[in-house]
Design an enzyme around this catalytic site. Structure first.
Site, short mmCIF file in Angstrom:
data_model
loop_
_atom_site.label_atom_id
_atom_site.label_comp_id
_atom_site.label_asym_id
_atom_site.label_seq_id
_atom_site.Cartn_x
_atom_site.Cartn_y
_atom_site.Cartn_z
CG ASP A 131 -2.05 -1.01 1.05
OD1 ASP A 131 -2.25 -1.46 -0.10
OD2 ASP A 131 -2.69 -1.36 2.06
CB CYS A 132 3.41 2.56 2.22
SG CYS A 132 4.11 1.03 2.84
#
Lengths: 393, 140
Positions: A131-132
């Site tokens: 996600d990051c």
């Protein structure tokens, strides 16, 4: 005149441009001519050096972050895998890692040399994506000038003495000591002998963690004892070990280094390695250090080993001196006369010792007192092959 | 003076014949044998420089060898030394049996004597920096 000098006193003289600096070869001549007492009074620093193949070498790279960002899982530099089991854009390119397309012709050492030469290097990396760090693939080019950080970190360099390799079998063998003809056809050795750093301070009285050194043309540091540091090796009266003993882990900024002193090599039927140039200044703190730094090739012995068996305990065929090795032939205990050749460059080692001497004379390089000295007692452990232990605690 | 370095390969049945004697006697050529391995009933090998005042004599001499059934290879290749890539380690000198590659004892730089080279190629295997290669007319 006091009986001892300190690092601080010597640095003060360097600052004022008053320090007398000699190379280890010059020191041996100086002591012969003027004696130990005078040498202690007037000589402040002796420079030592070596330029040889040091497999346990490599560079940490931080590539900087792309947009969108990637957490690199597999990294390839010019098709050579780099280890990236670290944070998102950190990688370690090991000198001996081989190209997935060119094999042993091109490896991690060549990537490092290409970076030093100012060449662009192809970076390809993949990732599972998070996600990051959403990016799953990156395909781009890097250069030493552009990259966020690049520093050499070599876990084992600068061996204190080594072996002499010969081959008793009836066929040629290809080793990391180069090709060895059968029937003792040639002998290969790899130490700068009387110029070699750890042979001029055999008990590590002035060299330790934090020592500032010449590394690949830049100012670097000793970071730790090297892997396989083996100080308890049999020694002669003058302190020099008769085979491979102490080692150093070293670190320095790749960006400040030069191809003149860092070179990639492909050893036939063996693999890739990196030639590294290292120079270490030895402060003449007391008369003991005068004696150690005036050592000559004729006083340094080294063990001859038969490499044909490929075993951990290769058969020993006696010892010879570096003076004999430098003469171009040695005579083994079995009576065989064997031509010799070095693997490390005395020519380059001399250049490094002279360059380091100039840096100190010009007040550009100061001595650093170690924050901790290297072990003189560490035991060298083998790896035994065994079954899993029965009992777990 | 014309000169050519050649490698001769003798069939076993030719080993007993005075071929080099005839070559010198009939064609007035100068011979310098660099390497020879000739024994009865074995294929023989011989590396030599053959020299003559006139190119014609040299060619005639070589034709004579061919007529005798000797295989003649002209060694027009040579070892090319690229000093730029050399780090002067000296590893090549340990494999060189003829002394064509030696380290200067003062400067510890490599000294190449092409005249002594037999083109065995072992130095190329010994050089891990790719500073030595086989080339024609001094080029890689």
């Amino acid at each position: 005149m006091s009986k001892e000098k300190s690092f601080a006193e010597i640095n003060k003289k360097i600052e004022k441009g008053e320090a007398l600096v000699l190379t280890a070869e010059e020191m041996a001549d100086f002591v012969d001519e003027y004696g130990v007492d005078t040498a202690f009074e007037v000589v402040d620093v002796v420079t030592t050096a070596t330029f040889g193949a040091m497999c346990s070498s490599g560079a940490f790279l931080n590539f900087g972050h792309s947009d969108p960002q990637i957490r690199m899982g597999r990294v390839y530099l010019n098709d050579v895998p780099a280890y990236s089991g670290l944070a998102a854009v950190d990688a370690y390119i090991g000198a001996t890692e081989e190209s997935e397309t060119l094999g042993a012709q091109y490896g991690g050492a060549h990537v490092i040399e290409d970076l030093l030469s100012g060449k662009e290097v192809h970076l390809y990396a993949t990732s599972k994506g998070t996600d990051c760090y959403p990016r799953k693939e990156i395909d781009t080019y890097i250069s030493l000038e552009e990259i966020n950080q690049a520093y050499l970190f070599n876990p084992r360099n600068c061996y204190q003495n080594y072996w002499v390799a010969v081959n008793s079998s009836d066929r040629i063998i290809y080793t990391y000591m180069g090709p060895l003809y059968g029937n003792y056809g040639n002998a290969s050795y790899s130490s700068a002998g009387q110029l070699s750093p750890l042979l001029n301070d055999p008990y590590y009285r002035t060299i330790g963690i934090g020592t500032r050194i010449f590394l690949g043309g830049a100012q670097g540091y000793i970071a730790w004892e090297g892997t396989q540091h083996n100080p308890v090796r049999q020694r002669r009266e003058n302190g020099t070990p008769v085979a491979a003993a102490g080692t150093l882990a070293v670190i320095g900024d790749l960006r400040e280094m030069s191809r003149e002193y860092i070179r990639a090599a492909s050893v036939k039927n063996y693999g890739v390695t990196l030639y590294v140039g290292i120079g270490i200044p030895i402060p003449i703190l007391d008369k003991e250090m005068v004696k150690y730094t005036s050592v000559r090739d004729k006083d340094i012995h080294v063990t001859v080993v038969d490499y044909s068996g490929g075993s951990r305990n290769n058969p020993v065929l006696g010892t010879v001196t570096y003076e004999e090795l430098r003469s171009g032939k040695i005579v083994l205990e079995n009576g065989r006369e064997v031509p010799t050749a070095p693997l490390s460059s005395l020519n380059k080692a001399r250049k490094i010792a002279l360059e380091l001497k100039e840096w100190i004379k010009r007040g550009e390089f100061f001595l650093e007192e170690p924050v901790q000295y290297l072990s003189r007692t560490r035991e060298f452990r083998p790896l035994e092959i065994r079954k899993a232990a029965d009992v777990y605690v | 003076m014309y000169s050519r370095r050649v490698k001769l390969i003798y069939r076993p049945d030719k080993v007993g014949e005075p071929i080099i004697y005839n070559l010198i006697k009939r064609f007035d050529v100068e011979i310098n044998i660099i390497h020879a391995r000739i024994s009865p009933d074995e294929e023989g090998k011989l590396v030599m420089d053959i020299k003559a005042e006139e190119i014609n004599d040299l060619e005639k001499g070589i034709n004579y060898l061919l007529m005798e059934g000797i295989e003649v290879k002209t060694l027009d290749k040579s070892i090319v030394y690229n000093e730029e890539d050399c780090v002067f380690c000296g590893a090549c000198t340990g494999l060189c049996k003829t002394g064509a590659l030696k380290m200067d004892e003062d400067s510890w730089e490599l000294v190449v004597d092409h005249g002594k080279c037999l083109l065995c190629g072992m130095c190329i295997d010994a050089c891990s920096l790719n500073a030595l290669s086989l080339g024609v007319n001094g080029k890689r």
